[in-house]
Motif scaffolding. Structure first.
Motif, PDB file in Angstrom:
ATOM      1  N   GLU A 131       0.214   0.841   4.614  1.00 22.80           N
ATOM      2  CA  GLU A 131       0.503   2.024   5.446  1.00 22.80           C
ATOM      3  C   GLU A 131       1.926   2.545   5.267  1.00 22.80           C
ATOM      4  N   LEU A 132       2.815   1.738   4.676  1.00 22.34           N
ATOM      5  CA  LEU A 132       4.193   2.184   4.464  1.00 22.34           C
ATOM      6  C   LEU A 132       4.480   2.623   3.021  1.00 22.34           C
ATOM      7  N   VAL A 133       3.457   2.628   2.181  1.00 17.57           N
ATOM      8  CA  VAL A 133       3.669   2.912   0.754  1.00 17.57           C
ATOM      9  C   VAL A 133       4.268   4.300   0.532  1.00 17.57           C
ATOM     10  N   GLU A 134       3.711   5.305   1.152  1.00 14.54           N
ATOM     11  CA  GLU A 134       4.207   6.672   0.966  1.00 14.54           C
ATOM     12  C   GLU A 134       5.655   6.809   1.422  1.00 14.54           C
ATOM     13  N   LYS A 135       5.970   6.198   2.554  1.00 16.21           N
ATOM     14  CA  LYS A 135       7.330   6.284   3.083  1.00 16.21           C
ATOM     15  C   LYS A 135       8.314   5.552   2.168  1.00 16.21           C
ATOM     16  N   VAL A 136       7.916   4.384   1.638  1.00 18.80           N
ATOM     17  CA  VAL A 136       8.786   3.618   0.747  1.00 18.80           C
ATOM     18  C   VAL A 136       9.038   4.399  -0.545  1.00 18.80           C
ATOM     19  N   GLU A 137       7.971   4.987  -1.108  1.00 14.74           N
ATOM     20  CA  GLU A 137       8.153   5.802  -2.316  1.00 14.74           C
ATOM     21  C   GLU A 137       9.096   6.970  -2.064  1.00 14.74           C
ATOM     22  N   GLU A 138       8.923   7.621  -0.935  1.00 17.14           N
ATOM     23  CA  GLU A 138       9.788   8.752  -0.590  1.00 17.14           C
ATOM     24  C   GLU A 138      11.252   8.310  -0.474  1.00 17.14           C
ATOM     25  N   VAL A 139      11.489   7.161   0.160  1.00 14.02           N
ATOM     26  CA  VAL A 139      12.856   6.642   0.295  1.00 14.02           C
ATOM     27  C   VAL A 139      13.454   6.350  -1.077  1.00 14.02           C
ATOM     28  N   LEU A 140      12.669   5.733  -1.956  1.00 14.54           N
ATOM     29  CA  LEU A 140      13.169   5.398  -3.298  1.00 14.54           C
ATOM     30  C   LEU A 140      13.525   6.654  -4.093  1.00 14.54           C
ATOM     31  N   TRP A 141      12.663   7.662  -4.049  1.00 18.06           N
ATOM     32  CA  TRP A 141      12.957   8.899  -4.780  1.00 18.06           C
ATOM     33  C   TRP A 141      14.168   9.618  -4.190  1.00 18.06           C
ATOM     34  N   GLU A 142      14.311   9.571  -2.862  1.00 17.27           N
ATOM     35  CA  GLU A 142      15.462  10.223  -2.229  1.00 17.27           C
ATOM     36  C   GLU A 142      16.783   9.583  -2.646  1.00 17.27           C
ATOM     37  N   HIS A 143      16.748   8.297  -2.955  1.00 16.73           N
ATOM     38  CA  HIS A 143      17.965   7.586  -3.333  1.00 16.73           C
ATOM     39  C   HIS A 143      18.101   7.449  -4.848  1.00 16.73           C
ATOM     40  N   LEU A 144      17.550   8.426  -5.557  1.00 13.46           N
ATOM     41  CA  LEU A 144      17.741   8.601  -7.005  1.00 13.46           C
ATOM     42  C   LEU A 144      17.220   7.441  -7.855  1.00 13.46           C
ATOM     43  N   ALA A 145      16.004   7.002  -7.568  1.00 15.70           N
ATOM     44  CA  ALA A 145      15.357   6.025  -8.437  1.00 15.70           C
ATOM     45  C   ALA A 145      15.053   6.685  -9.780  1.00 15.70           C
ATOM     46  N   LEU A 146      15.208   5.935 -10.857  1.00 15.49           N
ATOM     47  CA  LEU A 146      14.911   6.479 -12.181  1.00 15.49           C
ATOM     48  C   LEU A 146      13.415   6.471 -12.460  1.00 15.49           C
ATOM     49  N   GLY A 147      12.705   5.555 -11.843  1.00 14.14           N
ATOM     50  CA  GLY A 147      11.256   5.479 -11.997  1.00 14.14           C
ATOM     51  C   GLY A 147      10.668   4.659 -10.877  1.00 14.14           C
ATOM     52  N   VAL A 148       9.419   4.998 -10.486  1.00 15.33           N
ATOM     53  CA  VAL A 148       8.738   4.282  -9.416  1.00 15.33           C
ATOM     54  C   VAL A 148       7.294   4.050  -9.851  1.00 15.33           C
ATOM     55  N   ALA A 149       6.792   2.820  -9.610  1.00 10.28           N
ATOM     56  CA  ALA A 149       5.379   2.497  -9.883  1.00 10.28           C
ATOM     57  C   ALA A 149       4.880   1.602  -8.772  1.00 10.28           C
ATOM     58  N   LYS A 150       3.585   1.704  -8.489  1.00 14.70           N
ATOM     59  CA  LYS A 150       3.015   0.847  -7.456  1.00 14.70           C
ATOM     60  C   LYS A 150       1.829   0.083  -8.024  1.00 14.70           C
ATOM     61  N   VAL A 151       1.696  -1.159  -7.532  1.00 12.34           N
ATOM     62  CA  VAL A 151       0.637  -2.053  -7.970  1.00 12.34           C
ATOM     63  C   VAL A 151      -0.053  -2.591  -6.730  1.00 12.34           C
ATOM     64  N   GLU A 152      -1.394  -2.452  -6.683  1.00 10.63           N
ATOM     65  CA  GLU A 152      -2.120  -2.960  -5.536  1.00 10.63           C
ATOM     66  C   GLU A 152      -2.315  -4.467  -5.688  1.00 10.63           C
ATOM     67  N   ASP A 153      -2.256  -5.143  -4.565  1.00  9.93           N
ATOM     68  CA  ASP A 153      -2.497  -6.593  -4.563  1.00  9.93           C
ATOM     69  C   ASP A 153      -3.955  -6.873  -4.869  1.00  9.93           C
ATOM     70  N   ALA A 154      -4.196  -7.951  -5.582  1.00  7.75           N
ATOM     71  CA  ALA A 154      -5.564  -8.335  -5.929  1.00  7.75           C
ATOM     72  C   ALA A 154      -6.092  -9.380  -4.944  1.00  7.75           C
ATOM     73  N   ARG A 155      -5.744  -9.239  -3.701  1.00  7.30           N
ATOM     74  CA  ARG A 155      -6.167 -10.210  -2.683  1.00  7.30           C
ATOM     75  C   ARG A 155      -7.507  -9.856  -2.128  1.00  7.30           C
TER      76      ARG A 155
END
Length: 155
Positions: A131-155
């Motif tokens: 539920e926090l994925v979108e917010k975390v991505e937004e924070v990372l892009w706002e703080h000038l991340a060079l690249g962002v990727a997400k991986v879902e857990d295989a649980r």
């Protein structure tokens, strides 16, 4: 879910980590890994499987050709004849060109051998609930991340 991002080593990384903690990500769920930059010298001679685009052969071949033509032409007048003087001119010209390229590579380009553009120095891994994925991505892009990727857990 895990989110990976790369940053330059700067205050923006620290601000991003602080903002992630404010969003609700615990500091045990944040991992920052600094990358070690390459410090080994470039190789002078390329191999079949590894080439860096720098050639010490080009100027030597061109100057060697020119010197061999001049040596063969002058060799008609000299004692050893045009063939020997052409070969001597080719060898001399190749050595002159090789030495010129070597000096340019070792002395002139050594000063300019800095990486241009942005380079990633730190990999930031954030383990967060979905539920926090979108917010975390937004924070990372706002703080000038060079690249962002997400991986879902295989649980």
């Amino acid at each position: 879910m895990q989110i990976f991002s790369t940053f330059e080593h700067s205050t923006y990384l620290e601000l991003a980590i602080t903002s992630l903690e404010k969003v609700g990500i615990k500091d045990e769920r944040i991992l920052a890994v600094p990358l070690i930059s390459r410090v080994e010298e470039r190789r002078l001679f390329d191999t079949l499987h590894r080439a860096d685009g720098i050639s010490l052969f080009d100027k030597g071949a061109a100057i060697g050709t020119a010197f061999s033509v001049i040596g063969a032409s002058v060799g008609f007048i000299l004692e050893w004849g045009p063939i020997y003087w052409g070969l001597i001119g080719a060898a001399t010209g190749f050595l002159v060109g090789f030495i010129i390229d070597y000096i340019i590579f070792k002395v002139v380009h050594k000063r300019k051998r800095v990486v241009r553009g942005k380079k990633s120095d730190v990999v930031l891994v954030v383990d967060c609930p979905s539920e926090l994925v979108e917010k975390v991505e937004e924070v990372l892009w706002e703080h000038l991340a060079l690249g962002v990727a997400k991986v879902e857990d295989a649980r």
